[in-house]
Scaffold this motif. Structure first.
Motif, PDB file in Angstrom:
ATOM      1  N   LEU A 150      12.270  35.596  -7.734  1.00  0.00           N
ATOM      2  CA  LEU A 150      12.783  35.527  -6.221  1.00  0.00           C
ATOM      3  C   LEU A 150      14.410  34.903  -6.493  1.00  0.00           C
ATOM      4  O   LEU A 150      15.694  35.633  -5.903  1.00  0.00           O
ATOM      5  CB  LEU A 150      11.961  35.757  -5.931  1.00  0.00           C
ATOM      6  N   SER A 151      13.743  33.934  -6.270  1.00  0.00           N
ATOM      7  CA  SER A 151      14.779  33.119  -6.163  1.00  0.00           C
ATOM      8  C   SER A 151      16.852  32.916  -6.962  1.00  0.00           C
ATOM      9  O   SER A 151      17.524  33.455  -6.307  1.00  0.00           O
ATOM     10  CB  SER A 151      15.054  31.266  -5.152  1.00  0.00           C
ATOM     11  N   VAL A 152      16.231  33.326  -8.337  1.00  0.00           N
ATOM     12  CA  VAL A 152      17.206  32.997  -8.647  1.00  0.00           C
ATOM     13  C   VAL A 152      17.358  33.889  -9.007  1.00  0.00           C
ATOM     14  O   VAL A 152      18.885  34.332  -9.624  1.00  0.00           O
ATOM     15  CB  VAL A 152      16.227  32.576 -10.485  1.00  0.00           C
ATOM     16  N   LEU A 153      16.636  34.616  -9.629  1.00  0.00           N
ATOM     17  CA  LEU A 153      17.646  36.994  -9.279  1.00  0.00           C
ATOM     18  C   LEU A 153      18.172  37.026  -8.142  1.00  0.00           C
ATOM     19  O   LEU A 153      19.052  37.689  -8.315  1.00  0.00           O
ATOM     20  CB  LEU A 153      16.427  37.722  -9.387  1.00  0.00           C
ATOM     21  N   THR A 154      18.420  36.812  -6.658  1.00  0.00           N
ATOM     22  CA  THR A 154      18.751  36.665  -5.841  1.00  0.00           C
ATOM     23  C   THR A 154      20.568  35.720  -6.149  1.00  0.00           C
ATOM     24  O   THR A 154      20.981  36.634  -4.744  1.00  0.00           O
ATOM     25  CB  THR A 154      18.216  36.393  -4.859  1.00  0.00           C
ATOM     26  N   VAL A 176      12.874  30.128 -15.367  1.00  0.00           N
ATOM     27  CA  VAL A 176      12.008  29.690 -14.374  1.00  0.00           C
ATOM     28  C   VAL A 176      11.085  28.611 -15.062  1.00  0.00           C
ATOM     29  O   VAL A 176      10.459  28.024 -14.699  1.00  0.00           O
ATOM     30  CB  VAL A 176      11.640  31.312 -13.478  1.00  0.00           C
ATOM     31  N   ALA A 177      11.042  29.319 -16.182  1.00  0.00           N
ATOM     32  CA  ALA A 177       8.750  28.874 -16.866  1.00  0.00           C
ATOM     33  C   ALA A 177      10.191  27.837 -17.627  1.00  0.00           C
ATOM     34  O   ALA A 177       9.168  26.901 -16.947  1.00  0.00           O
ATOM     35  CB  ALA A 177       9.265  29.904 -18.213  1.00  0.00           C
ATOM     36  N   VAL A 235      19.117  27.200  -4.403  1.00  0.00           N
ATOM     37  CA  VAL A 235      17.888  27.783  -3.936  1.00  0.00           C
ATOM     38  C   VAL A 235      17.018  26.930  -5.159  1.00  0.00           C
ATOM     39  O   VAL A 235      17.068  26.428  -6.152  1.00  0.00           O
ATOM     40  CB  VAL A 235      17.426  29.539  -4.141  1.00  0.00           C
ATOM     41  N   ASP A 236      15.605  27.563  -5.067  1.00  0.00           N
ATOM     42  CA  ASP A 236      14.444  26.737  -5.823  1.00  0.00           C
ATOM     43  C   ASP A 236      14.280  27.890  -7.766  1.00  0.00           C
ATOM     44  O   ASP A 236      14.188  28.987  -7.391  1.00  0.00           O
ATOM     45  CB  ASP A 236      13.132  27.415  -5.241  1.00  0.00           C
ATOM     46  N   GLY A 241      22.029  26.610  -8.083  1.00  0.00           N
ATOM     47  CA  GLY A 241      22.850  27.667  -6.776  1.00  0.00           C
ATOM     48  C   GLY A 241      24.283  28.331  -7.282  1.00  0.00           C
ATOM     49  O   GLY A 241      24.612  27.853  -9.038  1.00  0.00           O
ATOM     50  N   ARG A 242      25.254  28.713  -7.063  1.00  0.00           N
ATOM     51  CA  ARG A 242      26.518  29.748  -7.526  1.00  0.00           C
ATOM     52  C   ARG A 242      27.559  28.721  -6.936  1.00  0.00           C
ATOM     53  O   ARG A 242      27.177  28.251  -5.769  1.00  0.00           O
ATOM     54  CB  ARG A 242      26.611  30.698  -7.123  1.00  0.00           C
TER      55      ARG A 242
END
Length: 84
Positions: A51-55, A22-23, A45-46, A35-36
């Motif tokens: 949060l988006s990456v962890l989901t 993310v950084a 996802v962004d 995305g997967r």
């Protein structure tokens, strides 16, 4: 631009690796998405949102799709994701 990468860290793309991703994405100009790669297609996802990456819940060996406007950004992110 788009690239498919495989998650290398044993813990998958969780807390510390996700924060580094993310950084790096946050420093990039323009949109960066992740995305997967599933049988049902990809849900993007962004990559600038922790949060988006962890989901995504990406585990070791999972194939992910990266999208960015710059090849250098893709190279940096791919290295972060693939390096164990």
């Amino acid at each position: 631009m788009r690239r498919v990468v495989t998650v290398g860290p044993e813990v998958g793309l969780h807390a510390r690796p996700a924060a580094a991703l993310v950084a790096a994405a946050a420093r990039a100009p323009g949109a960066v998405r992740i995305g997967r790669e599933d049988a049902a297609g990809a849900s993007m996802v962004d990559a600038k949102s922790i949060l988006s990456v962890l989901t995504l819940g990406a585990e070791r060996g999972q194939r992910l799709i990266l999208e960015a406007e710059d090849a250098a950004v893709l190279d940096e992110l791919a290295t972060l994701i693939e390096t164990p």
